[in-house]
Design an enzyme around this catalytic site. Structure first.
Site, PDB file in Angstrom:
ATOM      1  N   ASP A   1       1.349  -4.917   8.604  1.00 28.66           N
ATOM      2  CA  ASP A   1       0.229  -3.981   8.430  1.00 28.66           C
ATOM      3  C   ASP A   1      -1.044  -4.820   8.368  1.00 28.66           C
ATOM      4  O   ASP A   1      -1.243  -5.611   7.437  1.00 28.66           O
ATOM      5  CB  ASP A   1       0.437  -3.171   7.142  1.00 28.66           C
ATOM      6  CG  ASP A   1      -0.643  -2.107   6.938  1.00 28.66           C
ATOM      7  OD1 ASP A   1      -1.757  -2.269   7.472  1.00 28.66           O
ATOM      8  OD2 ASP A   1      -0.369  -1.118   6.220  1.00 28.66           O
TER       9      ASP A   1
ATOM     10  N   ARG B   1     -13.215  -3.929  -6.691  1.00 29.76           N
ATOM     11  CA  ARG B   1     -12.970  -4.568  -5.399  1.00 29.76           C
ATOM     12  C   ARG B   1     -14.268  -4.613  -4.582  1.00 29.76           C
ATOM     13  O   ARG B   1     -14.961  -3.607  -4.462  1.00 29.76           O
ATOM     14  CB  ARG B   1     -11.914  -3.748  -4.652  1.00 29.76           C
ATOM     15  CG  ARG B   1     -11.453  -4.370  -3.361  1.00 29.76           C
ATOM     16  CD  ARG B   1     -10.397  -3.529  -2.717  1.00 29.76           C
ATOM     17  NE  ARG B   1     -10.991  -2.415  -1.990  1.00 29.76           N
ATOM     18  CZ  ARG B   1     -10.329  -1.636  -1.135  1.00 29.76           C
ATOM     19  NH1 ARG B   1      -9.038  -1.833  -0.928  1.00 29.76           N
ATOM     20  NH2 ARG B   1     -10.923  -0.661  -0.508  1.00 29.76           N
TER      21      ARG B   1
ATOM     22  N   PHE C   1       0.855  -1.184   0.000  1.00 35.66           N
ATOM     23  CA  PHE C   1       0.000   0.000   0.000  1.00 35.66           C
ATOM     24  C   PHE C   1       0.899   1.244   0.000  1.00 35.66           C
ATOM     25  O   PHE C   1       1.871   1.303   0.752  1.00 35.66           O
ATOM     26  CB  PHE C   1      -0.916  -0.016   1.231  1.00 35.66           C
ATOM     27  CG  PHE C   1      -1.953   1.059   1.201  1.00 35.66           C
ATOM     28  CD1 PHE C   1      -3.069   0.932   0.386  1.00 35.66           C
ATOM     29  CD2 PHE C   1      -1.806   2.211   1.959  1.00 35.66           C
ATOM     30  CE1 PHE C   1      -4.030   1.942   0.333  1.00 35.66           C
ATOM     31  CE2 PHE C   1      -2.762   3.218   1.910  1.00 35.66           C
ATOM     32  CZ  PHE C   1      -3.878   3.081   1.096  1.00 35.66           C
TER      33      PHE C   1
ATOM     34  N   TYR D   1     -10.741   2.282  11.244  1.00 33.91           N
ATOM     35  CA  TYR D   1     -11.976   2.636  10.526  1.00 33.91           C
ATOM     36  C   TYR D   1     -12.417   1.614   9.494  1.00 33.91           C
ATOM     37  O   TYR D   1     -13.433   1.818   8.840  1.00 33.91           O
ATOM     38  CB  TYR D   1     -11.807   4.002   9.830  1.00 33.91           C
ATOM     39  CG  TYR D   1     -10.537   4.141   9.018  1.00 33.91           C
ATOM     40  CD1 TYR D   1     -10.404   3.534   7.782  1.00 33.91           C
ATOM     41  CD2 TYR D   1      -9.449   4.870   9.504  1.00 33.91           C
ATOM     42  CE1 TYR D   1      -9.236   3.644   7.055  1.00 33.91           C
ATOM     43  CE2 TYR D   1      -8.268   4.981   8.785  1.00 33.91           C
ATOM     44  CZ  TYR D   1      -8.172   4.369   7.552  1.00 33.91           C
ATOM     45  OH  TYR D   1      -7.011   4.459   6.843  1.00 33.91           O
ATOM     46  N   LYS D   2     -11.672   0.529   9.311  1.00 30.64           N
ATOM     47  CA  LYS D   2     -12.087  -0.476   8.323  1.00 30.64           C
ATOM     48  C   LYS D   2     -12.955  -1.525   9.029  1.00 30.64           C
ATOM     49  O   LYS D   2     -14.085  -1.247   9.390  1.00 30.64           O
ATOM     50  CB  LYS D   2     -10.857  -1.088   7.653  1.00 30.64           C
ATOM     51  CG  LYS D   2     -10.027  -0.129   6.814  1.00 30.64           C
ATOM     52  CD  LYS D   2      -8.961  -0.898   6.091  1.00 30.64           C
ATOM     53  CE  LYS D   2      -7.856  -0.109   5.436  1.00 30.64           C
ATOM     54  NZ  LYS D   2      -8.177   1.064   4.682  1.00 30.64           N
TER      55      LYS D   2
HETATM   56  C1  LIG Z   1      -2.761  -1.497   3.913  1.00 29.15           C
HETATM   57  C2  LIG Z   1      -3.039  -0.096   4.360  1.00 29.15           C
HETATM   58  N1  LIG Z   1      -2.152   0.525   5.144  1.00 29.15           N
HETATM   59  C3  LIG Z   1      -2.348   1.799   5.544  1.00 29.15           C
HETATM   60  C4  LIG Z   1      -3.472   2.499   5.167  1.00 29.15           C
HETATM   61  C5  LIG Z   1      -3.539   3.975   5.492  1.00 29.15           C
HETATM   62  O1  LIG Z   1      -3.846   4.272   6.757  1.00 29.15           O
HETATM   63  P1  LIG Z   1      -3.876   5.759   7.302  1.00 29.15           P
HETATM   64  O2  LIG Z   1      -4.573   6.607   6.288  1.00 29.15           O
HETATM   65  O3  LIG Z   1      -4.640   5.628   8.576  1.00 29.15           O
HETATM   66  O4  LIG Z   1      -2.491   6.206   7.544  1.00 29.15           O
HETATM   67  C6  LIG Z   1      -4.458   1.860   4.390  1.00 29.15           C
HETATM   68  C7  LIG Z   1      -5.710   2.539   3.974  1.00 29.15           C
HETATM   69  O5  LIG Z   1      -5.928   3.697   4.041  1.00 29.15           O
HETATM   70  C8  LIG Z   1      -4.210   0.548   3.960  1.00 29.15           C
HETATM   71  O6  LIG Z   1      -5.072  -0.080   3.168  1.00 29.15           O
HETATM   72  N1  LIG Z   2      -8.707   5.970   4.587  1.00 27.28           N
HETATM   73  C1  LIG Z   2      -9.392   6.283   3.474  1.00 27.28           C
HETATM   74  C2  LIG Z   2      -9.901   7.563   3.265  1.00 27.28           C
HETATM   75  C3  LIG Z   2     -10.618   7.861   2.133  1.00 27.28           C
HETATM   76  C4  LIG Z   2     -10.855   6.882   1.205  1.00 27.28           C
HETATM   77  C5  LIG Z   2     -10.357   5.615   1.365  1.00 27.28           C
HETATM   78  C6  LIG Z   2      -9.614   5.314   2.488  1.00 27.28           C
HETATM   79  C7  LIG Z   2      -9.024   3.976   2.680  1.00 27.28           C
HETATM   80  O1  LIG Z   2      -8.847   3.553   3.770  1.00 27.28           O
HETATM   81  C8  LIG Z   2      -8.657   3.207   1.505  1.00 27.28           C
HETATM   82  C9  LIG Z   2      -8.153   1.846   1.879  1.00 27.28           C
HETATM   83  N2  LIG Z   2      -6.878   1.880   2.539  1.00 27.28           N
HETATM   84  C10 LIG Z   2      -8.056   0.909   0.702  1.00 27.28           C
HETATM   85  O2  LIG Z   2      -7.433  -0.109   0.816  1.00 27.28           O
HETATM   86  O3  LIG Z   2      -8.633   1.163  -0.315  1.00 27.28           O
END
Ligand SMILES: Cc1ncc(COP(=O)(O)O)c(C=O)c1O
Ligand SMILES: Nc1ccccc1C(=O)C[C@H](N)C(=O)O
Length: 438
Positions: A233, A410, A162, A258-259
Site C-alpha cells: 500500500d 500528525r 490502516f 488524492y494524497k
Molecule cells: C494507508 C492507506 N490505505 C488506504 C487508504 C484508503 O483509501 P480509500 O479511501 O481510497 O479506499 C488510506 C487513506 O484513506 C490510507 O492512508
Molecule cells: N480519504 C480521506 C477522506 C476524508 C478524510 C481523510 C481521508 C484520508 O485519506 C485519511 C488518510 N488515509 C490518513 O492517513 O489519514
C-alpha cells in the site's frame, strides 16, 4: 514560495492584541522570524518554483497533503473544459474522439496510469487507475490468492495497518470461506511469520500514524525467498518520494490519487501488477471483471478475455471527471527529479524535528517518527495527551495538520509546495498553541 505571506496581514491588523488561542496561533505564524539558514535553504531549493503551480489559501500552513493534496493551479480549467466542451458539446463522441491525439475518454485511465508509472518504478502497462484504494486492495489480494499455491491461504499483515486494509482483507477472506486467515503481526519481526502457509504479505510502506517507512526492497526480497507474494500500500509513498516497485521485485501495489498525487477529493486510486504475473493471470478473470477490462469491450463478447495489461483491473466506465483532474494534477511532476524531491522532503522533516526539539523539552510531546532517514516517510508525528484538542486549536489558527487516534499530532510535508520558512512558521504556531494551553 511560502503559504501565507501576502494574505495573512488581516489576522495581525484585526488582532493586534491576540485574545483567543486561534488569533495567537495566527499571529505567531505571521510574525515568525525565519532563521537565516532556512532562508538560505529555500533560496537554493531546486523545487521552489513548483509552489507557483499550486493554489493554497492565505493565512495557513497546510500540512495535510498526506490526506488531501493541495489544488494544482491547472486543474479547475481542465475540469471546466471537460465539462463544457468534452461533455457539453461533444457528448458521447468524447469516448472515442481524439484517440489519435490522446484525448479520448476511453483510454484516459491508461494515460493516467502511464503518468503514475514512473513515480512508482513501474511500466505503464503494469498500472491501472480506477476505483478506491480499498477496492483495488480487494482486487489485487484476490489475484494474489489465485496465483498462490493451494496450500497457502494466509494473508499476513501489519497488526497496526490502516483500517481499510484490514477490513478489506478480512472481507475477502470471509467470502472465500474455510481455511483462509488474516494474520496480523509486527512488521519489524516478519522473518518468523513468513511460513509455508502464507500466500500474501499486505503492508503499507509508510505508516499513516507514525510515518515509519519500511524497507520495501529488503522485505520484498525476504518474502519472495519464502514464496510469499507482496502487496504494497503506497498511499503515503507515491508522489512523496521515488518508489521502485520493479527494482524491489514487488508483485502488487495500490495507492491513493488524492494524497501526494494531488488528484483531488475522491480521486481514483492506482494499482500495480508485476508484468511477470500477467501471463499466468490470463487464464482466469480478475475478481471484479467488467467489460471495461475486456480486451475489446465493444465486441460485447459473452466470455471475458482480459485486456493485455493492468487495464483488466478497470472493471467499469472510467470516472472521467475525477480522472481528468488527476491527469492534470500529475503534470506538476513533469521535470521533477524524484531524488531531489526526496532530499527536500527529508530536509523539511529534519528541520521540523529540530525546531520542535525545544518544545518537546517543555511540553508533553513525544516524537514517534523515526529519526533515521531510511525509516521515515514525508510526515512527522508526536504523541500528546491532548492531541485532539491541540490539533483543533492549530487548525483554527491556521496550522492544518491532522489528529489521529488515540493521541497523535500528525504533520505532513509536501516537498512540491512547502518551504523551510513554512516549517518555521508551523513550529511557531505549534509553540503558540501549546503555550496557550499551558
Ligand atoms: C494507508 C492507506 N490505505 C488506504 C487508504 C484508503 O483509501 P480509500 O479511501 O481510497 O479506499 C488510506 C487513506 O484513506 C490510507 O492512508
Ligand atoms: N480519504 C480521506 C477522506 C476524508 C478524510 C481523510 C481521508 C484520508 O485519506 C485519511 C488518510 N488515509 C490518513 O492517513 O489519514
Amino acid at each position: 514560495m511560502t503559504n501565507i505571506d501576502a494574505t495573512n496581514t488581516d489576522v495581525q491588523t484585526a488582532q493586534p492584541q491576540p485574545t483567543s488561542v486561534h488569533a495567537r496561533i495566527g499571529a505567531a505564524l505571521t510574525g515568525a522570524a525565519i532563521p537565516a539558514d532556512l532562508l538560505d535553504l529555500d533560496a537554493r531549493d531546486p523545487l521552489a518554483h513548483k509552489r507557483e503551480e499550486f493554489t493554497l489559501p492565505g493565512g495557513v500552513v497546510y500540512l495535510d497533503g498526506n490526506s488531501l493534496g493541495a489544488l494544482p493551479r491547472a486543474v479547475p480549467e481542465r475540469l471546466q473544459r471537460v465539462a463544457a466542451q468534452e461533455w457539453g458539446d461533444a457528448l458521447i463522441r468524447s469516448w472515442g474522439a481524439g484517440a489519435a491525439e490522446g484525448r479520448d475518454w476511453m483510454n484516459l485511465p491508461d494515460r493516467v496510469a502511464a503518468k503514475i508509472a514512473p513515480l512508482i518504478g513501474a511500466l505503464p502497462h503494469e498500472v491501472a487507475v480506477t476505483d478506491s484504494t480499498g477496492v483495488n486492495t480487494f482486487k489485487v489480494l484476490a489475484a494474489a490468492l489465485k496465483l498462490a499455491p493451494a496450500g497457502r491461504r494466509v494473508i499476513l499483515t501489519d497488526a497496526e495497518n490502516f483500517p481499510t486494509d484490514l477490513y478489506i482483507a478480512q472481507g475477502l477472506l470471509d467470502l472465500l470461506g474455510g481455511g483462509y486467515e488474516l494474520r496480523r503481526v509486527n512488521p519489524d519481526a516478519l522473518g518468523e511469520h513468513l511460513t509455508a502457509d502464507v500466500a500474501a504479505l499486505l503492508l503499507t510502506e509508510v505508516d499513516y500514524r507514525t510515518g515509519r517507512r519500511l524497507d520495501m526492497a529488503a522485505v520484498t526480497a525476504q518474502a519472495r525467498a519464502a514464496g510469499v507474494l507482496t502487496v504494497w500500500d503506497l498511499a503515503h509513498s507515491a508522489g512523496a518520494f521515488p518508489v521502485d516497485l520493479r527494482g524491489a521485485g514487488a508483485d502488487f501495489a495500490v495507492g491513493c490519487g488524492y494524497k501526494f498525487l494531488n488528484g483531488g477529493p475522491g480521486a481514483p486510486s492506482f494499482l500495480f501488477v508485476s508484468e511477470r504475473h500477467l501471463g499466468a493471470m490470463n487464464a482466469a478473470p480478475v475478481a471484479i471483471s467488467g467489460w471495461m477490462g475486456h480486451a475489446d469491450p465493444f465486441e460485447m463478447d459473452r466470455a471475458f478475455t482480459p485486456a493485455p495489461g493492468a487495464r483488466r483491473f478497470v472493471p467499469g466506465t472510467p470516472m472521467v471527471l475525477s480522472l481528468s483532474a488527476l491527469d492534470s494534477a500529475l503534470d506538476v511532476f513533469e521535470g521533477v527529479d524524484l531524488h531531489a524531491l526526496r532530499a527536500k522532503s527529508l530536509s523539511l522533516t529534519d528541520t521540523f524535528i529540530r525546531l520542535m526539539e525545544p518544545l518537546c523539552a517543555r511540553f508533553p510531546l513525544t516524537l514517534v517518527t523515526p529519526q533515521e532517514h531510511v525509516r521515515r516517510g514525508s510526515q512527522v508525528s508526536y504523541r500528546h495527551p491532548q492531541a485532539r484538542e491541540v490539533m483543533a486549536d492549530l487548525i483554527g489558527g491556521g496550522v492544518i495538520g491532522d489528529y489521529r487516534t488515540p493521541d497523535i499530532l500528525r504533520f505532513g510535508f509536501t516537498p512540491l509546495y512547502h518551504s523551510h520558512a513554512d516549517v518555521a512558521r508551523a513550529v511557531a504556531g505549534v509553540q503558540a498553541a501549546l503555550e496557550a494551553r499551558a
